[in-house]
Write an enzyme that holds these catalytic residues in place. Structure first.
Site, PDB file in Angstrom:
ATOM      1  N   ILE A 101       9.785   4.471  -4.251  1.00 19.05           N
ATOM      2  CA  ILE A 101       8.911   3.640  -5.091  1.00 19.05           C
ATOM      3  C   ILE A 101       9.005   4.053  -6.568  1.00 19.05           C
ATOM      4  CG2 ILE A 101       6.783   5.021  -4.874  1.00 19.05           C
ATOM      5  CD1 ILE A 101       6.272   1.500  -4.247  1.00 19.05           C
TER       6      ILE A 101
ATOM      7  N   ASN B 171      -5.668   9.416  -3.537  1.00 21.73           N
ATOM      8  CA  ASN B 171      -6.948   9.752  -2.886  1.00 21.73           C
ATOM      9  C   ASN B 171      -8.044   9.605  -3.935  1.00 21.73           C
ATOM     10  OD1 ASN B 171      -7.468  12.441  -4.194  1.00 21.73           O
ATOM     11  ND2 ASN B 171      -5.515  12.886  -3.195  1.00 21.73           N
TER      12      ASN B 171
ATOM     13  N   ASP C 190       2.069   9.898  -3.768  1.00 22.49           N
ATOM     14  CA  ASP C 190       1.244  10.321  -4.900  1.00 22.49           C
ATOM     15  C   ASP C 190       1.946  11.451  -5.668  1.00 22.49           C
ATOM     16  OD1 ASP C 190      -0.964  10.479  -6.513  1.00 22.49           O
ATOM     17  OD2 ASP C 190      -2.329  11.288  -4.994  1.00 22.49           O
TER      18      ASP C 190
ATOM     19  N   THR D 156      -0.204   5.053   5.700  1.00 20.25           N
ATOM     20  CA  THR D 156       0.550   5.298   6.945  1.00 20.25           C
ATOM     21  C   THR D 156       1.209   6.678   6.999  1.00 20.25           C
ATOM     22  OG1 THR D 156       2.612   4.353   6.117  1.00 20.25           O
ATOM     23  CG2 THR D 156       1.073   2.840   7.170  1.00 20.25           C
TER      24      THR D 156
HETATM   25  N1  AR6 Z   1       8.653   6.039  -2.100  1.00 18.28           N
HETATM   26  C1  AR6 Z   1       8.217   5.170  -1.146  1.00 18.28           C
HETATM   27  N2  AR6 Z   1       7.494   5.565  -0.077  1.00 18.28           N
HETATM   28  C2  AR6 Z   1       7.216   6.882   0.048  1.00 18.28           C
HETATM   29  C3  AR6 Z   1       7.632   7.856  -0.908  1.00 18.28           C
HETATM   30  C4  AR6 Z   1       8.392   7.367  -2.023  1.00 18.28           C
HETATM   31  N3  AR6 Z   1       8.824   8.199  -2.988  1.00 18.28           N
HETATM   32  N4  AR6 Z   1       7.182   9.064  -0.497  1.00 18.28           N
HETATM   33  C5  AR6 Z   1       6.507   8.878   0.666  1.00 18.28           C
HETATM   34  N5  AR6 Z   1       6.528   7.567   1.009  1.00 18.28           N
HETATM   35  P1  AR6 Z   1       1.449   8.994   1.952  1.00 18.28           P
HETATM   36  P2  AR6 Z   1      -1.250   7.925   2.559  1.00 18.28           P
HETATM   37  C6  AR6 Z   1       5.914   6.866   2.159  1.00 18.28           C
HETATM   38  O1  AR6 Z   1       1.185  10.204   2.780  1.00 18.28           O
HETATM   39  O2  AR6 Z   1      -0.970   7.913   4.018  1.00 18.28           O
HETATM   40  C7  AR6 Z   1      -1.422  11.956  -0.628  1.00 18.28           C
HETATM   41  O3  AR6 Z   1      -1.442  13.344  -0.593  1.00 18.28           O
HETATM   42  C8  AR6 Z   1       5.567   7.676   3.372  1.00 18.28           C
HETATM   43  O4  AR6 Z   1       6.740   7.846   4.168  1.00 18.28           O
HETATM   44  O5  AR6 Z   1       2.105   9.149   0.638  1.00 18.28           O
HETATM   45  O6  AR6 Z   1      -1.904   6.725   1.947  1.00 18.28           O
HETATM   46  C9  AR6 Z   1      -2.548  11.371  -1.442  1.00 18.28           C
HETATM   47  O7  AR6 Z   1      -2.925  12.202  -2.511  1.00 18.28           O
HETATM   48  C10 AR6 Z   1       4.530   6.780   4.049  1.00 18.28           C
HETATM   49  O8  AR6 Z   1       5.188   5.738   4.763  1.00 18.28           O
HETATM   50  O9  AR6 Z   1       0.057   8.187   1.641  1.00 18.28           O
HETATM   51  C11 AR6 Z   1      -3.646  11.204  -0.447  1.00 18.28           C
HETATM   52  O10 AR6 Z   1      -4.400  12.402  -0.284  1.00 18.28           O
HETATM   53  C12 AR6 Z   1       3.805   6.112   2.880  1.00 18.28           C
HETATM   54  O11 AR6 Z   1       4.649   6.377   1.733  1.00 18.28           O
HETATM   55  C13 AR6 Z   1      -2.922  10.901   0.836  1.00 18.28           C
HETATM   56  O12 AR6 Z   1      -1.636  11.491   0.708  1.00 18.28           O
HETATM   57  C14 AR6 Z   1       2.395   6.603   2.606  1.00 18.28           C
HETATM   58  O13 AR6 Z   1       2.302   7.988   2.855  1.00 18.28           O
HETATM   59  C15 AR6 Z   1      -2.739   9.413   1.043  1.00 18.28           C
HETATM   60  O14 AR6 Z   1      -2.141   9.198   2.288  1.00 18.28           O
END
Ligand code: AR6
Length: 185
Positions: free
Chosen positions: A19, A32, A42, A130
């Site tokens: 992303i 968050n 994030d 997710t």
């Molecule tokens: N580009 C696209 N997708 C990604 C990338 C990237 N660079 N990196 C990870 N993903 P998550 P949540 C995908 O955990 O579940 C954080 O610590 C990943 O494979 O990033 O909403 C925040 O600070 C997954 O499919 O977000 C919050 O505390 C998706 O992005 C918490 O995690 C979302 O995974 C939020 O959790």
């Protein structure tokens, strides 16, 4: 493999990638409530975008307090190609009886509404909730795609892009998109 469909006046793209490298006007961060950064998407966005993003997040929290689940705020994109980052807080999956579906839908809607309010015409979404928040993938995908479809039929953007990190997530999105009629409803 990427899927592109035009729905009304909006191009919907489902693709694999990072992303932080997208050239849409805005990218969405799965943040968050503290807006102070974290892991996953994030962490990647703050690393790639640089300190200007966190500075704006700090100002927003100082003025308005933490960002409630389902809401969104907008900052600069810092060093990213995207001009803006829209930070939203998706729900943690708590088993399905804590309003998770409605809150996830609201998170997508808040991003779209904020984009429209700023005249933003192209936006890229990750699969909110997710990863660390453990929302079941297929269920989250149905909510993501149907919420965006419904929204763009009323208020078109030029492009909404779903950017999936893994092969597996990409296939879940493509399967779900086809099950929803590929936007032809
Ligand atoms: N580009 C696209 N997708 C990604 C990338 C990237 N660079 N990196 C990870 N993903 P998550 P949540 C995908 O955990 O579940 C954080 O610590 C990943 O494979 O990033 O909403 C925040 O600070 C997954 O499919 O977000 C919050 O505390 C998706 O992005 C918490 O995690 C979302 O995974 C939020 O959790």
């Amino acid at each position: 493999m990427a899927v592109e469909t035009v729905v009304g006046n909006t191009k919907i793209v489902i693709t694999q990638g990072d992303i932080t490298r997208q050239d849409t006007e805005a990218i969405v961060n799965a943040a968050n409530s503290s807006l102070m950064g974290g892991g996953g998407v994030d962490g990647a966005i703050h690393r790639a975008g640089g300190p200007a993003i966190l500075e704006e997040c700090k100002k927003i929290v100082a003025e308005k307090g933490p960002c409630p689940t389902g809401q969104a705020v907008i900052t600069t994109g810092g060093n990213l190609k995207a001009r803006y980052v829209i930070h939203t807080v998706g729900p943690r999956w708590l088993g399905g009886n804590a309003d998770e579906d409605a809150l996830l839908r609201q998170a997508y809607l808040s991003c779209l509404e904020l984009a429209s309010a700023h005249g933003i015409k192209s936006i890229a979404f990750p699969a909110i909730s997710t990863g660390a928040y453990r929302f079941p993938k297929e269920r989250a995908t149905r909510i993501a795609l149907s919420t965006v479809l419904e929204y763009v039929k009323e208020k078109p953007l030029d492009e909404v892009r779903f950017v999936l990190f893994s092969d597996e997530d990409l296939s879940v999105y493509i399967r779900t998109w086809e099950a929803l009629g590929g936007g032809k409803t």
